[in-house]
Design a protein around this motif. Sequence first.
Motif, PDB file in Angstrom:
ATOM      1  N   LEU A  17       0.857  -1.203   0.000  1.00 24.42           N
ATOM      2  CA  LEU A  17       0.000   0.000   0.000  1.00 24.42           C
ATOM      3  C   LEU A  17       0.885   1.242   0.000  1.00 24.42           C
ATOM      4  O   LEU A  17       0.661   2.203  -0.736  1.00 24.42           O
ATOM      5  N   SER A  21       1.091   4.006  -2.965  1.00 23.61           N
ATOM      6  CA  SER A  21       0.615   5.381  -2.699  1.00 23.61           C
ATOM      7  C   SER A  21       1.733   6.386  -2.973  1.00 23.61           C
ATOM      8  O   SER A  21       1.475   7.479  -3.478  1.00 23.61           O
ATOM      9  N   PHE A  83      -4.887   0.019  -8.218  1.00 22.47           N
ATOM     10  CA  PHE A  83      -4.743   0.639  -6.898  1.00 22.47           C
ATOM     11  C   PHE A  83      -5.901   1.601  -6.633  1.00 22.47           C
ATOM     12  O   PHE A  83      -6.461   1.615  -5.529  1.00 22.47           O
ATOM     13  N   LEU A  87      -8.463   1.495  -3.523  1.00 22.79           N
ATOM     14  CA  LEU A  87      -8.715   2.635  -2.618  1.00 22.79           C
ATOM     15  C   LEU A  87     -10.214   2.925  -2.538  1.00 22.79           C
ATOM     16  O   LEU A  87     -10.755   3.169  -1.459  1.00 22.79           O
TER      17      LEU A  87
ATOM     18  N   PRO B   3       3.875   7.178   4.978  1.00 23.77           N
ATOM     19  CA  PRO B   3       2.439   7.083   4.707  1.00 23.77           C
ATOM     20  C   PRO B   3       1.783   5.861   5.346  1.00 23.77           C
ATOM     21  O   PRO B   3       0.559   5.793   5.473  1.00 23.77           O
ATOM     22  N   ILE B   4       2.596   4.872   5.787  1.00 25.83           N
ATOM     23  CA  ILE B   4       1.973   3.679   6.377  1.00 25.83           C
ATOM     24  C   ILE B   4       2.373   3.529   7.843  1.00 25.83           C
ATOM     25  O   ILE B   4       2.147   2.490   8.452  1.00 25.83           O
ATOM     26  N   LEU B   7      -0.373   2.406  10.226  1.00 25.37           N
ATOM     27  CA  LEU B   7      -1.210   1.255   9.873  1.00 25.37           C
ATOM     28  C   LEU B   7      -0.867   0.083  10.795  1.00 25.37           C
ATOM     29  O   LEU B   7       0.292  -0.112  11.162  1.00 25.37           O
ATOM     30  N   MET B  93      -3.670   7.907   4.206  1.00 26.95           N
ATOM     31  CA  MET B  93      -2.875   7.369   3.094  1.00 26.95           C
ATOM     32  C   MET B  93      -3.606   7.633   1.781  1.00 26.95           C
ATOM     33  O   MET B  93      -3.010   8.077   0.805  1.00 26.95           O
ATOM     34  N   ILE B  94      -4.919   7.406   1.790  1.00 30.31           N
ATOM     35  CA  ILE B  94      -5.703   7.636   0.560  1.00 30.31           C
ATOM     36  C   ILE B  94      -5.616   9.117   0.165  1.00 30.31           C
ATOM     37  O   ILE B  94      -5.349   9.450  -0.995  1.00 30.31           O
ATOM     38  N   SER B  96      -3.253  11.106   0.741  1.00 32.24           N
ATOM     39  CA  SER B  96      -1.889  11.439   0.255  1.00 32.24           C
ATOM     40  C   SER B  96      -1.726  11.072  -1.218  1.00 32.24           C
ATOM     41  O   SER B  96      -0.785  11.502  -1.869  1.00 32.24           O
ATOM     42  N   THR B  97      -2.657  10.263  -1.770  1.00 34.14           N
ATOM     43  CA  THR B  97      -2.512   9.875  -3.182  1.00 34.14           C
ATOM     44  C   THR B  97      -3.298  10.815  -4.089  1.00 34.14           C
ATOM     45  O   THR B  97      -3.276  10.633  -5.304  1.00 34.14           O
ATOM     46  N   ARG B  98      -3.954  11.811  -3.491  1.00 33.70           N
ATOM     47  CA  ARG B  98      -4.801  12.701  -4.348  1.00 33.70           C
ATOM     48  C   ARG B  98      -4.284  14.122  -4.386  1.00 33.70           C
ATOM     49  O   ARG B  98      -3.469  14.492  -3.562  1.00 33.70           O
TER      50      ARG B  98
END
Lengths: 98, 98
Positions: A17, A21, A83, A87, B3-4, B7, B93-94, B96-98
Motif C-alpha cells: 500500500l 501510494s 490501486f 482505494l 504514509p503507512i 497502519l 494514506m488515501i 496522500s494519493t490525491r
Amino acid sequence: MNPIGNLNKLFDSRIRLGVMSILMVNGEISFNDLKQMLELTDGNLASHLNTLEENGYIKVHKGFVGRKTNTTYSITKSGEKAFKGHLTALENMIKSTR
Amino acid sequence: MNPIGNLNKLFDSRIRLGVMSILMVNGEISFNDLKQMLELTDGNLASHLNTLEENGYIKVHKGFVGRKTNTTYSITKSGEKAFKGHLTALENMIKSTR
C-alpha cells in the motif's frame, strides 16, 4: 454486500500500500528513497517490489548516477487502475463502518 | 512522513478488515453469518478470528440455539479503538494519493 468483495488480495500488505501510494504521486522514485520513506530493510522492500513488478503494477528502471547503479520505480497504467479500485473499495468499507 | 506509519500490521488482511468492519456495526454476529457475508471457508475465517481474539480485539460467546451450539462474536473496546485508528491511517494514506 460483501464489504471486502472488491479489495485486491495483492494489496493485503501495508508495505505494498505504501509503495503504490508513493508511486501514485511521484513519477519515478529510487529504491533508497522508498526504503527511507517506508522505514524498511532492503530485503523486505525488494520482495514486495518484485511481487508488484511480476503483476505488472510497477516498472523498474536500471540507470546510473556517475558510476553507481541507480534503480528507480514507476507505476504502470494497470497498476494505477488496480490501486485506485482498491482505494475506492477501502473507502466504501470505511463508510460502511459509520 | 511515512504514509503507512500508523497502519496496524494485524489488519494487513482483507478478511480481518471485513470481520472488524462488520463487528463495528453489528453488536454480536454468528460465525455462519460472518462466513456468508465474507464468502469464506470455515477454516479461513476461523484462523483469522483466532488471531483477532488472541490480540483482544474481539470476544467469543458460546451459546445454544435449541440444542445446537451457536458461537457469536463481538468487538472489544480495544478492538474498536485499534480499528478506528487503522481506518484513520488508511484515510490519510488515501488522501496522500490525491
